[in-house]
Scaffold this motif. Structure first.
Motif, PDB file in Angstrom:
ATOM      1  N   LEU A 168      45.618  34.078 -25.908  1.00  0.00           N
ATOM      2  CA  LEU A 168      45.200  33.554 -27.207  1.00  0.00           C
ATOM      3  C   LEU A 168      46.086  34.047 -28.350  1.00  0.00           C
ATOM      4  CD1 LEU A 168      41.318  33.911 -26.871  1.00  0.00           C
ATOM      5  CD2 LEU A 168      42.657  31.798 -26.700  1.00  0.00           C
ATOM      6  N   THR A 169      46.738  35.167 -28.170  1.00  0.00           N
ATOM      7  CA  THR A 169      47.594  35.707 -29.227  1.00  0.00           C
ATOM      8  C   THR A 169      48.713  34.709 -29.563  1.00  0.00           C
ATOM      9  OG1 THR A 169      47.152  37.986 -28.573  1.00  0.00           O
ATOM     10  CG2 THR A 169      49.138  37.602 -29.868  1.00  0.00           C
ATOM     11  N   GLY A 170      48.866  34.439 -30.863  1.00  0.00           N
ATOM     12  CA  GLY A 170      49.842  33.468 -31.329  1.00  0.00           C
ATOM     13  C   GLY A 170      49.271  32.079 -31.541  1.00  0.00           C
ATOM     14  N   LEU A 171      48.037  31.864 -31.075  1.00  0.00           N
ATOM     15  CA  LEU A 171      47.401  30.562 -31.222  1.00  0.00           C
ATOM     16  C   LEU A 171      46.972  30.331 -32.666  1.00  0.00           C
ATOM     17  CD1 LEU A 171      46.421  28.198 -29.295  1.00  0.00           C
ATOM     18  CD2 LEU A 171      44.164  29.268 -29.467  1.00  0.00           C
ATOM     19  N   GLN A 172      47.090  29.099 -33.145  1.00  0.00           N
ATOM     20  CA  GLN A 172      46.555  28.752 -34.449  1.00  0.00           C
ATOM     21  C   GLN A 172      45.044  28.919 -34.432  1.00  0.00           C
ATOM     22  OE1 GLN A 172      47.885  27.791 -37.327  1.00  0.00           O
ATOM     23  NE2 GLN A 172      49.983  27.153 -36.882  1.00  0.00           N
ATOM     24  N   VAL A 173      44.502  29.533 -35.467  1.00  0.00           N
ATOM     25  CA  VAL A 173      43.064  29.817 -35.526  1.00  0.00           C
ATOM     26  C   VAL A 173      42.228  28.543 -35.429  1.00  0.00           C
ATOM     27  CG1 VAL A 173      41.242  30.614 -37.092  1.00  0.00           C
ATOM     28  CG2 VAL A 173      43.283  32.017 -36.714  1.00  0.00           C
ATOM     29  N   HIS A 174      42.719  27.438 -36.005  1.00  0.00           N
ATOM     30  CA  HIS A 174      41.949  26.198 -36.011  1.00  0.00           C
ATOM     31  C   HIS A 174      41.956  25.479 -34.661  1.00  0.00           C
ATOM     32  CE1 HIS A 174      42.448  26.850 -40.339  1.00  0.00           C
ATOM     33  NE2 HIS A 174      41.404  26.059 -40.507  1.00  0.00           N
ATOM     34  N   ASP A 175      42.763  25.943 -33.728  1.00  0.00           N
ATOM     35  CA  ASP A 175      42.864  25.257 -32.438  1.00  0.00           C
ATOM     36  C   ASP A 175      41.770  25.720 -31.476  1.00  0.00           C
ATOM     37  OD1 ASP A 175      45.053  23.963 -33.449  1.00  0.00           O
ATOM     38  OD2 ASP A 175      46.521  25.206 -32.401  1.00  0.00           O
ATOM     39  N   ARG A 176      40.522  25.455 -31.858  1.00  0.00           N
ATOM     40  CA  ARG A 176      39.387  25.927 -31.057  1.00  0.00           C
ATOM     41  C   ARG A 176      39.329  25.258 -29.684  1.00  0.00           C
ATOM     42  NH1 ARG A 176      35.438  23.914 -32.720  1.00  0.00           N
ATOM     43  NH2 ARG A 176      36.239  22.601 -34.406  1.00  0.00           N
ATOM     44  N   ALA A 177      39.625  23.965 -29.643  1.00  0.00           N
ATOM     45  CA  ALA A 177      39.585  23.259 -28.362  1.00  0.00           C
ATOM     46  C   ALA A 177      40.583  23.853 -27.370  1.00  0.00           C
ATOM     47  CB  ALA A 177      39.857  21.771 -28.572  1.00  0.00           C
ATOM     48  N   LYS A 178      41.759  24.212 -27.866  1.00  0.00           N
ATOM     49  CA  LYS A 178      42.756  24.831 -26.990  1.00  0.00           C
ATOM     50  C   LYS A 178      42.296  26.216 -26.555  1.00  0.00           C
ATOM     51  CE  LYS A 178      47.717  25.593 -26.517  1.00  0.00           C
ATOM     52  NZ  LYS A 178      49.059  25.434 -27.143  1.00  0.00           N
ATOM     53  N   ALA A 179      41.639  26.954 -27.466  1.00  0.00           N
ATOM     54  CA  ALA A 179      41.121  28.279 -27.105  1.00  0.00           C
ATOM     55  C   ALA A 179      40.095  28.158 -25.977  1.00  0.00           C
ATOM     56  CB  ALA A 179      40.496  28.944 -28.329  1.00  0.00           C
ATOM     57  N   TRP A 180      39.212  27.164 -26.074  1.00  0.00           N
ATOM     58  CA  TRP A 180      38.222  26.975 -25.002  1.00  0.00           C
ATOM     59  C   TRP A 180      38.891  26.555 -23.696  1.00  0.00           C
ATOM     60  CZ3 TRP A 180      33.474  28.491 -24.139  1.00  0.00           C
ATOM     61  CH2 TRP A 180      32.665  28.858 -25.217  1.00  0.00           C
ATOM     62  N   GLN A 181      39.918  25.721 -23.793  1.00  0.00           N
ATOM     63  CA  GLN A 181      40.609  25.306 -22.577  1.00  0.00           C
ATOM     64  C   GLN A 181      41.234  26.513 -21.883  1.00  0.00           C
ATOM     65  OE1 GLN A 181      44.273  25.067 -22.162  1.00  0.00           O
ATOM     66  NE2 GLN A 181      44.022  24.285 -20.066  1.00  0.00           N
ATOM     67  N   ILE A 182      41.780  27.420 -22.680  1.00  0.00           N
ATOM     68  CA  ILE A 182      42.361  28.643 -22.124  1.00  0.00           C
ATOM     69  C   ILE A 182      41.287  29.516 -21.497  1.00  0.00           C
ATOM     70  CG2 ILE A 182      43.449  30.837 -22.764  1.00  0.00           C
ATOM     71  CD1 ILE A 182      45.079  29.206 -24.859  1.00  0.00           C
ATOM     72  N   MET A 183      40.197  29.737 -22.225  1.00  0.00           N
ATOM     73  CA  MET A 183      39.153  30.635 -21.723  1.00  0.00           C
ATOM     74  C   MET A 183      38.444  30.054 -20.510  1.00  0.00           C
ATOM     75  SD  MET A 183      37.469  32.442 -25.093  1.00  0.00           S
ATOM     76  CE  MET A 183      36.926  30.927 -25.900  1.00  0.00           C
ATOM     77  N   ASN A 184      38.312  28.726 -20.451  1.00  0.00           N
ATOM     78  CA  ASN A 184      37.592  28.112 -19.333  1.00  0.00           C
ATOM     79  C   ASN A 184      38.383  28.110 -18.031  1.00  0.00           C
ATOM     80  OD1 ASN A 184      35.157  27.633 -20.581  1.00  0.00           O
ATOM     81  ND2 ASN A 184      35.719  25.584 -21.275  1.00  0.00           N
ATOM     82  N   ARG A 185      39.635  28.562 -18.080  1.00  0.00           N
ATOM     83  CA  ARG A 185      40.352  28.797 -16.826  1.00  0.00           C
ATOM     84  C   ARG A 185      39.688  29.935 -16.040  1.00  0.00           C
ATOM     85  NH1 ARG A 185      46.188  29.211 -19.829  1.00  0.00           N
ATOM     86  NH2 ARG A 185      46.432  27.003 -20.399  1.00  0.00           N
ATOM     87  N   THR A 186      38.981  30.788 -16.768  1.00  0.00           N
ATOM     88  CA  THR A 186      38.237  31.890 -16.150  1.00  0.00           C
ATOM     89  C   THR A 186      36.772  31.486 -16.085  1.00  0.00           C
ATOM     90  OG1 THR A 186      39.759  33.486 -17.134  1.00  0.00           O
ATOM     91  CG2 THR A 186      37.651  34.336 -16.333  1.00  0.00           C
ATOM     92  N   VAL A 187      36.176  31.483 -14.910  1.00  0.00           N
ATOM     93  CA  VAL A 187      34.799  31.014 -14.768  1.00  0.00           C
ATOM     94  C   VAL A 187      33.827  32.049 -15.338  1.00  0.00           C
ATOM     95  CG1 VAL A 187      35.345  29.618 -12.754  1.00  0.00           C
ATOM     96  CG2 VAL A 187      34.559  31.971 -12.434  1.00  0.00           C
TER      97      VAL A 187
END
Length: 374
Positions: free
Chosen positions: A74-93
């Motif tokens: 998540l480091t370096g991600l734009q704060v407003h990119d919530r959908a991308k943050a969830w896509q990243i986190m959902n790789r982990t069940v």
């Protein structure tokens, strides 16, 4: 505005008395404070309540998954990119409360950057929420006295009774003592935390049919599919899914298969982003929702208020907001106030939480021995 780093701080604050229920009991708020820092100096805040008996998460596992798995991605991600943050986190069940806290901290940053309360960004429906108070396992007369105190001192007129004990006579007695001992107009609903079988839940409903109980939450394990659906079909009151519906997919499965007829939304496990999805599913299907509590601190409670008061459907019923009253202390700088049975929505930018740094220093668990104070 990009994420520069994510900070996780384990801390522990004891409760004045334990809250006991069918799936466990809580003596200490052994939580994790999450701080997401940005490259322009803003900080987003959220709280993680690990619940091993509900989600399988512990304080140690939350620290590990956020620092070792989420933060590097998540480091370096734009704060407003919530959908991308969830896509990243959902790789982990699983790891629902860790994901939920990251999402809430991102929303906190978005609100602060915009100079607006997140409550307004989410919808801004009302400026306060009515309060429901949870009553754990205790003798019936003690429960009645606690409810009477909450009604007298805070104006709280809705109570969730924890049930799921064996024999069910204990819970039948508690429900009867409360319903008969409290004034007319006070709402009582029950939550068995999967403690009964479907047949025991049906028997409880039969023996309390003359009482004005309004909801039956998670009466048995939803994985017991045949029994659960028989119970839902026979229940004269809504059966609320809670532990069985932590994600939008779980909500869809249980509603469409007949596993529940109402849904408990908890921002601690869904953040605001997935909570919006869950709420949309329920509104589209015409299903009632409640705003639940993970035995939250005032930090977590503020997140519930922020989301619950933002939407019409989540503000219809009293929300579970008051069990922080059983904590010996808290990290919040401006304590919440319950007046006339309700809590007002914070009006400062972000989710509305400011941390008392002195208290955080006192209760954090990651201090070096040389800095520990007694």
């Amino acid at each position: 505005m990009r994420i520069s780093h994510i900070e996780t701080i384990p801390y522990a604050i004891p409760y004045t008395h334990p809250l006991k229920f069918a799936s466990g009991q809580v003596h200490t708020a052994d939580h994790v404070l999450v701080r997401i820092h940005t490259d322009d100096g803003l900080t987003g805040i959220a709280d993680v309540p690990p619940r091993p008996y509900t989600y399988g998460e512990t304080q140690a596992s939350v620290l590990s998954v956020i620092q070792d798995i989420f933060a590097p991605q998540l480091t370096g991600l734009q704060v407003h990119d919530r959908a991308k943050a969830w896509q990243i986190m959902n790789r982990t069940v699983h790891n629902e409360t860790a994901k939920g806290a990251v999402d809430i901290a991102l929303w906190d940053l978005i609100g602060k950057a915009a100079g607006q309360p997140v409550h307004k960004l989410l919808g801004g429906y009302t400026d306060k929420l009515r309060v429901s108070h949870m009553l754990g396992f205790r003798p019936a007369e003690e429960l009645l006295r606690e409810a009477q105190r909450c009604l007298e001192h805070y104006g709280i007129a809705t109570f969730k009774l924890k049930t799921g004990q064996r024999p069910i006579d204990i819970d039948v007695e508690a429900a009867r003592v409360l319903c008969e001992g409290l004034p007319a107009g006070v709402e009582i609903y029950v939550d068995a935390n999967r403690g009964w079988s479907a047949n025991e839940a049906i028997e409880f409903l039969r023996r309390t049919a003359d009482l004005p109980i309004t909801l039956l939450e998670e009466p048995n394990d939803a994985k017991e599919a045949m029994g659960r659906r028989r119970l839902v079909t026979q229940s004269p009151i809504p059966v609320v899914g809670d532990e069985s519906v932590p994600t939008p997919g779980d909500v869809s499965r249980e509603l469409l298969s007949g596993g529940c007829t109402a849904v408990c939304i908890k921002t601690a496990r869904s953040g605001f982003t997935q909570a919006q999805t869950i709420l949309g599913l329920c509104e589209g299907l015409g299903v009632d929702v409640t705003m639940g509590n993970q035995i939250d601190t005032q930090i977590g409670t503020t997140a519930t208020i922020t989301f619950g008061a933002a939407h019409e459907a989540t503000s219809r019923r009293a929300a579970e907001l008051s069990n922080y009253l059983d904590m010996s202390d808290d990290l919040i700088a401006e304590p919440l106030q319950i007046r006339d049975g309700a809590i007002a929505v914070p009006t400062i930018p972000g989710v509305g939480v400011q941390i008392d740094d002195a208290k955080l220093e006192r209760y954090r668990l990651d201090k070096s021995p040389a800095k520990q104070t007694i």
